[in-house]
Design a protein around this motif. Structure first.
Motif, PDB file in Angstrom:
ATOM      1  N   PHE A 161       3.903  19.845 -29.012  1.00  0.00           N
ATOM      2  CA  PHE A 161       2.579  20.464 -28.866  1.00  0.00           C
ATOM      3  C   PHE A 161       2.300  20.876 -27.420  1.00  0.00           C
ATOM      4  O   PHE A 161       1.728  21.937 -27.171  1.00  0.00           O
ATOM      5  N   LEU A 164       4.449  24.077 -26.795  1.00  0.00           N
ATOM      6  CA  LEU A 164       3.962  25.302 -27.446  1.00  0.00           C
ATOM      7  C   LEU A 164       2.608  25.736 -26.881  1.00  0.00           C
ATOM      8  O   LEU A 164       2.377  26.930 -26.665  1.00  0.00           O
ATOM      9  N   GLY A 165       1.733  24.770 -26.610  1.00  0.00           N
ATOM     10  CA  GLY A 165       0.429  25.099 -26.040  1.00  0.00           C
ATOM     11  C   GLY A 165       0.569  25.732 -24.660  1.00  0.00           C
ATOM     12  O   GLY A 165      -0.003  26.794 -24.387  1.00  0.00           O
ATOM     13  N   LEU A 168       2.168  29.313 -24.904  1.00  0.00           N
ATOM     14  CA  LEU A 168       1.252  30.381 -25.332  1.00  0.00           C
ATOM     15  C   LEU A 168       0.252  30.712 -24.228  1.00  0.00           C
ATOM     16  O   LEU A 168      -0.038  31.883 -23.961  1.00  0.00           O
ATOM     17  N   ILE A 169      -0.271  29.683 -23.591  1.00  0.00           N
ATOM     18  CA  ILE A 169      -1.258  29.922 -22.516  1.00  0.00           C
ATOM     19  C   ILE A 169      -0.586  30.599 -21.320  1.00  0.00           C
ATOM     20  O   ILE A 169      -1.119  31.556 -20.759  1.00  0.00           O
ATOM     21  N   PHE A 172       0.024  34.230 -21.950  1.00  0.00           N
ATOM     22  CA  PHE A 172      -1.221  34.985 -21.883  1.00  0.00           C
ATOM     23  C   PHE A 172      -1.645  35.189 -20.421  1.00  0.00           C
ATOM     24  O   PHE A 172      -1.949  36.299 -19.998  1.00  0.00           O
ATOM     25  N   ILE A 191       4.732  40.276 -23.757  1.00  0.00           N
ATOM     26  CA  ILE A 191       4.160  39.219 -24.602  1.00  0.00           C
ATOM     27  C   ILE A 191       4.169  39.670 -26.056  1.00  0.00           C
ATOM     28  O   ILE A 191       4.261  38.860 -26.987  1.00  0.00           O
ATOM     29  N   PHE A 192       4.117  40.988 -26.269  1.00  0.00           N
ATOM     30  CA  PHE A 192       4.187  41.533 -27.627  1.00  0.00           C
ATOM     31  C   PHE A 192       5.447  41.035 -28.338  1.00  0.00           C
ATOM     32  O   PHE A 192       5.389  40.549 -29.465  1.00  0.00           O
ATOM     33  N   ASP A 193       6.570  41.160 -27.665  1.00  0.00           N
ATOM     34  CA  ASP A 193       7.831  40.705 -28.254  1.00  0.00           C
ATOM     35  C   ASP A 193       7.856  39.189 -28.402  1.00  0.00           C
ATOM     36  O   ASP A 193       8.346  38.662 -29.394  1.00  0.00           O
ATOM     37  N   LEU A 195       5.700  37.096 -29.112  1.00  0.00           N
ATOM     38  CA  LEU A 195       4.912  36.522 -30.214  1.00  0.00           C
ATOM     39  C   LEU A 195       5.426  36.915 -31.589  1.00  0.00           C
ATOM     40  O   LEU A 195       4.857  36.536 -32.604  1.00  0.00           O
ATOM     41  N   ARG A 196       6.481  37.705 -31.604  1.00  0.00           N
ATOM     42  CA  ARG A 196       6.970  38.212 -32.892  1.00  0.00           C
ATOM     43  C   ARG A 196       8.442  37.880 -33.105  1.00  0.00           C
ATOM     44  O   ARG A 196       9.147  37.586 -32.149  1.00  0.00           O
ATOM     45  N   PHE A 199      11.735  36.490 -31.483  1.00  0.00           N
ATOM     46  CA  PHE A 199      11.445  35.612 -30.342  1.00  0.00           C
ATOM     47  C   PHE A 199      10.618  34.391 -30.726  1.00  0.00           C
ATOM     48  O   PHE A 199      10.869  33.293 -30.247  1.00  0.00           O
ATOM     49  N   ILE A 200       9.644  34.590 -31.591  1.00  0.00           N
ATOM     50  CA  ILE A 200       8.823  33.438 -31.985  1.00  0.00           C
ATOM     51  C   ILE A 200       9.659  32.464 -32.830  1.00  0.00           C
ATOM     52  O   ILE A 200       9.486  31.244 -32.735  1.00  0.00           O
ATOM     53  N   TYR A 239      10.902  34.486 -18.484  1.00  0.00           N
ATOM     54  CA  TYR A 239      10.814  35.557 -19.498  1.00  0.00           C
ATOM     55  C   TYR A 239      10.103  36.774 -18.933  1.00  0.00           C
ATOM     56  O   TYR A 239      10.540  37.909 -19.110  1.00  0.00           O
TER      57      TYR A 239
ATOM     58  N   LEU B  16      -3.090  25.225 -32.004  1.00  0.00           N
ATOM     59  CA  LEU B  16      -1.980  26.114 -31.634  1.00  0.00           C
ATOM     60  C   LEU B  16      -1.972  27.369 -32.508  1.00  0.00           C
ATOM     61  O   LEU B  16      -1.740  28.478 -32.022  1.00  0.00           O
ATOM     62  N   ILE B  19      -4.663  29.719 -31.249  1.00  0.00           N
ATOM     63  CA  ILE B  19      -4.274  30.416 -30.007  1.00  0.00           C
ATOM     64  C   ILE B  19      -3.244  31.509 -30.326  1.00  0.00           C
ATOM     65  O   ILE B  19      -3.338  32.643 -29.851  1.00  0.00           O
ATOM     66  N   TYR B  20      -2.277  31.132 -31.162  1.00  0.00           N
ATOM     67  CA  TYR B  20      -1.229  32.101 -31.511  1.00  0.00           C
ATOM     68  C   TYR B  20      -1.838  33.317 -32.220  1.00  0.00           C
ATOM     69  O   TYR B  20      -1.527  34.462 -31.877  1.00  0.00           O
ATOM     70  N   GLU B  23      -3.741  35.579 -29.802  1.00  0.00           N
ATOM     71  CA  GLU B  23      -2.846  36.382 -28.953  1.00  0.00           C
ATOM     72  C   GLU B  23      -2.114  37.441 -29.779  1.00  0.00           C
ATOM     73  O   GLU B  23      -1.895  38.560 -29.312  1.00  0.00           O
ATOM     74  N   TYR B  24      -1.762  37.067 -30.999  1.00  0.00           N
ATOM     75  CA  TYR B  24      -1.039  38.017 -31.866  1.00  0.00           C
ATOM     76  C   TYR B  24      -1.890  39.258 -32.120  1.00  0.00           C
ATOM     77  O   TYR B  24      -1.434  40.387 -31.946  1.00  0.00           O
ATOM     78  N   THR B  27      -2.523  41.449 -29.095  1.00  0.00           N
ATOM     79  CA  THR B  27      -1.387  42.304 -28.699  1.00  0.00           C
ATOM     80  C   THR B  27      -1.098  43.384 -29.730  1.00  0.00           C
ATOM     81  O   THR B  27      -0.229  44.212 -29.507  1.00  0.00           O
ATOM     82  N   GLN B  30      -1.493  46.601 -28.244  1.00  0.00           N
ATOM     83  CA  GLN B  30      -0.322  46.977 -27.444  1.00  0.00           C
ATOM     84  C   GLN B  30       0.776  47.490 -28.368  1.00  0.00           C
ATOM     85  O   GLN B  30       1.576  48.328 -27.990  1.00  0.00           O
TER      86      GLN B  30
END
Lengths: 277, 169
Positions: A161, A164-165, A168-169, A172, A191-193, A195-196, A199-200, A239, B16, B19-20, B23-24, B27, B30
């Motif tokens: 936790f 991951l916390g 993500l922060i 951002f 960051i676009f990549d 979160l998807r 990569f995620i 990254y 979590l 937050i995810y 942000e998702y 973006t 974007q």
């Protein structure tokens, strides 16, 4: 150790889940090359581990950790990787486990350091295919279910936790420019990549199965939280600066170094207290 | 040991997830330029006109300004010609990034291939020899570089897209 007892051990759990992931990823992608790579990686890792143990004159030789390392390596390297790169990455991982050790415990996560070194040495491409990076996003649920099971079993939820916390922060904070770290190339460090997929997928797989490796991660809650945050922030910065796929490993190595320093300082600290008493 | 209460596990997981998700969706804005750029480039059309091969810098295709016919118009071709002469930009992309190439065609021959933008999450060394291979084979299909499938596929798609644009209707 009896097979039944071993199967209920943390290593037993992790290996069962890794093998399940291997099977699912191979079945869904209709790709048998991944299974071949897994066999090559495991054989190479086990042989290297046994040789190292014999060289160190260890009494107990049971390369279950090497099997897990081999499977993880094969799940991350691209299925089109040549056999010698798969085998060499496995061997590098096992060598790091034996050579980079402090008080007979590995300093760095073996699979992470092998995979990190495989990029500059062999130009290895890592697809994280075993983390279902090429499939539908719903496959993330499989990673989460398997990962939560392991994290619960080995009591590493604070680490997962906090990682991951903080990840993500940090992503951002860096991406909106609060901390001015830029990347020169388009997409690298987006960051676009991050979160998807894929990569995620890689991040979750990494956080739940690699970061939590018991010999190279802390046990106490406070240490787990610091370790996770350090690994996440270092990874996010790397990254953002360089993109690529090695940022996770570099973050983990930073965490491993913190763990090493804690281990080195604590005995000295205790000794100093005893002297002062 | 760091045993965590189930309530805390659920609470942390929910935090979590929130937050995810935030942000998702943040973006996604974007993502729209990325997607529109990709879809616009993947459709060969008259709008994506060839650019002057002698130009020192190549503008992105979706921002190509209308230029003078002398500079940018395809060379009038005979009906037997398969491709129009000129330089064409193509983009190949997948989940690991994208590659943009500029392909120059003269008299139905690929005379130059340049990787004008490399935005894969892998090393560009994997594809550095591929433009020469395209020139030799006169085809978008190149030999797979072992372990570099994603970069090679993106490169092939980019060249194929540029060739599609160059095709003589």
């Amino acid at each position: 150790m009896k097979p039944k007892i071993w199967a209920k051990s943390p290593k037993g759990y992790v290996l069962m889940i890794m093998v399940a992931f291997l099977g699912i990823a191979s079945y869904v992608s209709h790709e048998s090359k991944g299974l071949e790579n897994a066999l090559i990686a495991v054989v190479a890792a086990v042989v290297a581990d046994i040789v190292c143990c014999l060289f160190e004159k260890r009494k107990r030789i049971f390369p279950d950790g090497a099997v897990i390392t081999g499977v993880i390596v094969s799940l991350i390297l691209s299925v089109t990787s040549p056999w010698y790169i798969v085998a060499s990455t496995s061997v590098l991982s096992i060598l790091s486990k034996h050579l980079l050790a402090y008080r007979k415990k590995p300093v760095f996560n073996p699979a992470a350091i092998g995979l990190l070194l495989s990029v500059p040495i062999f130009h290895a491409q890592q697809s994280w295919w075993g983390a279902f990076g090429d499939f539908n996003a719903l496959f993330l649920l499989i990673i989460l279910v398997g990962g939560y099971w392991v994290a619960h079993r080995i009591q590493k939820f604070p680490l997962v936790f906090s990682y991951l916390g903080a990840y993500l922060i940090a992503m951002f904070v860096i991406s909106v420019g609060i901390v001015p770290i830029g990347s020169e190339t388009l997409h690298s460090g987006d960051i676009f990549d991050a979160l998807r997929p894929p990569f995620i997928n890689a991040t979750l797989f990494f956080a739940l199965f690699m970061l939590t490796d018991p010999p190279t991660s802390p046990a106490k809650t406070r240490d787990q939280i610091i370790f996770g945050m350090l690994a996440a922030i270092a990874g996010a910065v790397v990254y953002r600066l360089f993109g690529g796929l090695i940022y996770l490993y570099i973050g983990l190595l930073v965490g491993n170094l913190y763990q090493l320093l804690r281990g080195m300082i604590r005995p000295q600290h205790r000794a100093a207290i005893r002297v002062s008493e | 040991m760091a045993k965590m209460n189930k309530k805390w596990v659920v609470l942390c997981s929910a935090a979590l997830g929130a937050i995810y998700a935030a942000e998702y969706f943040a973006t996604e804005a974007q993502a729209l330029p990325h997607n529109s750029e990709r879809s616009q480039l993947s459709i060969p059309s008259e709008a994506s006109s060839p650019i002057n091969s002698a130009a020192p810098t190549l503008p992105p295709v979706n921002n190509v300004a209308p230029s003078s016919p002398a500079e940018s118009a395809p060379t009038p071709s005979s009906s037997k010609k398969m491709y129009n002469d000129g330089s064409y930009i193509g983009i190949g992309s997948n989940r690991r990034g994208s590659i943009e190439v500029t392909v120059t065609i003269q008299h139905d021959k690929i005379t130059d291939v340049e990787i004008s933008r490399f935005a894969m999450h892998y090393s560009d060394r994997d594809v550095v020899g591929l433009p020469d291979e395209v020139l030799q084979k006169q085809s978008a299909q190149v030999d797979n570089v072992s372990g570099a499938t994603y970069s090679v596929r993106a490169f092939e798609d980019a060249v194929q897209e540029a060739l599609s644009q160059a095709k003589n209707a």
